[in-house]
Design a protein around this motif. Sequence first.
Motif, PDB file in Angstrom:
ATOM      1  N   HIS A  99       0.924  -1.316  -0.120  1.00  0.00           N
ATOM      2  CA  HIS A  99      -0.093  -0.040  -0.006  1.00  0.00           C
ATOM      3  C   HIS A  99       0.887   1.263   0.077  1.00  0.00           C
ATOM      4  O   HIS A  99       2.053   1.220   0.635  1.00  0.00           O
ATOM      5  N   ILE A 100       0.683   1.977  -1.028  1.00  0.00           N
ATOM      6  CA  ILE A 100       1.382   3.432  -0.890  1.00  0.00           C
ATOM      7  C   ILE A 100       0.519   4.404   0.117  1.00  0.00           C
ATOM      8  O   ILE A 100      -0.876   4.740  -0.063  1.00  0.00           O
ATOM      9  N   LEU A 101       0.867   4.713   1.283  1.00  0.00           N
ATOM     10  CA  LEU A 101       0.493   5.516   2.279  1.00  0.00           C
ATOM     11  C   LEU A 101       0.718   7.254   2.094  1.00  0.00           C
ATOM     12  O   LEU A 101       2.048   7.319   1.766  1.00  0.00           O
ATOM     13  N   VAL A 102      -0.142   8.074   2.385  1.00  0.00           N
ATOM     14  CA  VAL A 102       0.026   9.253   2.732  1.00  0.00           C
ATOM     15  C   VAL A 102      -0.752   9.791   3.977  1.00  0.00           C
ATOM     16  O   VAL A 102      -1.361   8.939   4.590  1.00  0.00           O
ATOM     17  N   ALA A 103      -0.306  10.777   4.299  1.00  0.00           N
ATOM     18  CA  ALA A 103      -1.149  11.487   5.349  1.00  0.00           C
ATOM     19  C   ALA A 103      -2.628  11.863   4.873  1.00  0.00           C
ATOM     20  O   ALA A 103      -2.504  12.609   3.880  1.00  0.00           O
ATOM     21  N   ARG A 118       8.095  13.634  -1.379  1.00  0.00           N
ATOM     22  CA  ARG A 118       9.312  13.105  -0.522  1.00  0.00           C
ATOM     23  C   ARG A 118       8.778  11.661   0.003  1.00  0.00           C
ATOM     24  O   ARG A 118       7.852  11.570   0.370  1.00  0.00           O
ATOM     25  N   TRP A 119       9.689  10.675  -0.673  1.00  0.00           N
ATOM     26  CA  TRP A 119       9.408   9.294  -0.391  1.00  0.00           C
ATOM     27  C   TRP A 119      10.270   8.832   0.571  1.00  0.00           C
ATOM     28  O   TRP A 119      11.421   9.034   0.935  1.00  0.00           O
ATOM     29  N   GLY A 120       9.549   7.927   1.462  1.00  0.00           N
ATOM     30  CA  GLY A 120      10.303   7.106   2.405  1.00  0.00           C
ATOM     31  C   GLY A 120      10.487   5.758   2.146  1.00  0.00           C
ATOM     32  O   GLY A 120       9.361   5.307   1.369  1.00  0.00           O
ATOM     33  N   ASN A 155      11.449  -0.421   8.549  1.00  0.00           N
ATOM     34  CA  ASN A 155      10.441  -1.209   8.363  1.00  0.00           C
ATOM     35  C   ASN A 155       9.000  -0.513   8.394  1.00  0.00           C
ATOM     36  O   ASN A 155       9.069   0.942   8.475  1.00  0.00           O
ATOM     37  N   PRO A 156       8.173  -1.098   8.222  1.00  0.00           N
ATOM     38  CA  PRO A 156       6.866  -0.341   8.304  1.00  0.00           C
ATOM     39  C   PRO A 156       6.558   0.566   9.258  1.00  0.00           C
ATOM     40  O   PRO A 156       5.971   1.760   9.018  1.00  0.00           O
ATOM     41  N   SER A 157       6.791   0.253  10.473  1.00  0.00           N
ATOM     42  CA  SER A 157       6.688   1.329  11.593  1.00  0.00           C
ATOM     43  C   SER A 157       7.544   2.459  11.470  1.00  0.00           C
ATOM     44  O   SER A 157       7.048   3.465  11.793  1.00  0.00           O
ATOM     45  N   GLY A 158       8.581   2.246  10.660  1.00  0.00           N
ATOM     46  CA  GLY A 158       9.487   3.411  10.490  1.00  0.00           C
ATOM     47  C   GLY A 158       8.891   4.428   9.309  1.00  0.00           C
ATOM     48  O   GLY A 158       8.923   5.676   9.692  1.00  0.00           O
ATOM     49  N   ALA A 162       7.412   8.251  10.120  1.00  0.00           N
ATOM     50  CA  ALA A 162       8.030   9.252   9.366  1.00  0.00           C
ATOM     51  C   ALA A 162       6.795  10.088   8.583  1.00  0.00           C
ATOM     52  O   ALA A 162       6.815  11.437   8.234  1.00  0.00           O
ATOM     53  N   LEU A 163       5.666   9.594   8.074  1.00  0.00           N
ATOM     54  CA  LEU A 163       4.516  10.147   7.801  1.00  0.00           C
ATOM     55  C   LEU A 163       3.883  10.858   8.738  1.00  0.00           C
ATOM     56  O   LEU A 163       3.368  12.122   8.544  1.00  0.00           O
ATOM     57  N   LYS A 164       3.480  10.442   9.950  1.00  0.00           N
ATOM     58  CA  LYS A 164       3.040  11.102  10.922  1.00  0.00           C
ATOM     59  C   LYS A 164       3.722  12.338  11.370  1.00  0.00           C
ATOM     60  O   LYS A 164       3.200  13.166  11.946  1.00  0.00           O
ATOM     61  N   ASP A 165       5.059  12.313  11.339  1.00  0.00           N
ATOM     62  CA  ASP A 165       5.887  13.535  11.821  1.00  0.00           C
ATOM     63  C   ASP A 165       6.287  14.381  10.517  1.00  0.00           C
ATOM     64  O   ASP A 165       6.937  15.348  10.977  1.00  0.00           O
ATOM     65  N   GLY A 166       5.631  14.203   9.657  1.00  0.00           N
ATOM     66  CA  GLY A 166       5.868  14.895   8.421  1.00  0.00           C
ATOM     67  C   GLY A 166       7.424  14.953   7.714  1.00  0.00           C
ATOM     68  O   GLY A 166       7.675  15.823   6.839  1.00  0.00           O
ATOM     69  N   ARG A 167       8.449  13.840   8.001  1.00  0.00           N
ATOM     70  CA  ARG A 167       9.354  13.884   7.523  1.00  0.00           C
ATOM     71  C   ARG A 167       9.282  13.409   5.974  1.00  0.00           C
ATOM     72  O   ARG A 167      10.204  13.619   5.188  1.00  0.00           O
ATOM     73  N   ILE A 168       8.269  12.666   5.839  1.00  0.00           N
ATOM     74  CA  ILE A 168       7.959  12.204   4.407  1.00  0.00           C
ATOM     75  C   ILE A 168       6.424  12.525   3.917  1.00  0.00           C
ATOM     76  O   ILE A 168       5.565  12.654   4.671  1.00  0.00           O
ATOM     77  N   ASP A 169       6.241  12.577   2.485  1.00  0.00           N
ATOM     78  CA  ASP A 169       4.852  12.561   1.916  1.00  0.00           C
ATOM     79  C   ASP A 169       4.336  11.358   1.486  1.00  0.00           C
ATOM     80  O   ASP A 169       3.039  11.343   1.544  1.00  0.00           O
ATOM     81  N   ALA A 170       4.893  10.321   1.296  1.00  0.00           N
ATOM     82  CA  ALA A 170       4.537   8.992   0.922  1.00  0.00           C
ATOM     83  C   ALA A 170       5.580   7.949   1.231  1.00  0.00           C
ATOM     84  O   ALA A 170       6.761   7.982   1.165  1.00  0.00           O
ATOM     85  N   GLY A 171       4.921   6.760   1.340  1.00  0.00           N
ATOM     86  CA  GLY A 171       5.847   5.624   1.579  1.00  0.00           C
ATOM     87  C   GLY A 171       4.967   4.469   1.162  1.00  0.00           C
ATOM     88  O   GLY A 171       3.924   4.252   1.624  1.00  0.00           O
TER      89      GLY A 171
END
Length: 271
Positions: A99-103, A118-120, A155-158, A162-171
Amino acid sequence: MVMSKPVACSRMYNLSPRIRGLWDALFAQVSLRSGIELEIIAHAAPAPLSELWARPDMGAVFMCGYPFSRMPEAARPTVLAAPVSSEAWSLDQPLYASHILVASTGPVNAVADLAAARWGWTVRDSQSGYHAARSYLAGRFAGTMKSTTVGPLLNPSGIVAALKDGRIDAGAIDAYAFQLLSMHEREEIDGLRILATTDPLPAPLLVAAQTLPADIAMALRQSLVTLHETPEGAAVLERLGLGRFSAVVPSAYDVLPQRADDADRRLGVSW
């Protein structure tokens, strides 16, 4: 000489203590039904998965299909079985997707926005957290990617953090890992949404060391693929969002490096 117990490990899907407990219960059922006493271990992050996969006492250990597929055939561990998720993306086969996740309130609103996001990424030898996303992007933005990247996030938790704290836009994260979080740790993915899902491909598999006696490997394999046939086995599978385990052939995983190499050529950017 006293032989050590074969080890069982669900490290790839140990997303929380609660979820790990469910895997431990599954391995206990496999041990009981097979008559093979397993030592259930955590091999917790950040211990490298490569060290786990090199252990000569592997009895039933989850392994990502991508590094498995990159190994010479003669060096590959013994294949036991792969899980079949109850979710539609599995097609009722031993397949998985990412799944490609975004906030939910982030800057990415549509697939078109992913080219500049910004991809993680997790680790470079991960199918679900690295190669699946690159294949998806190569099919849509070949030669036009302008994104920046953040990784390794392990890992998925990472990725979620990163999505939740705004370091990345998608992962991208393993769709089965997302299923487990949805079932048992829903608060972990609150505020995130699935923007897209990649093509289904051969799922991570349970493997044993080549050195494990063939009769022991066979007993473990038989226990896994018939687990759903008993009420106790079906119950433990259901708690993990699985319908069954299925036998798989090693050659099914050869498609993974082919797709990764194609994405590298078409995408034109490295992460």
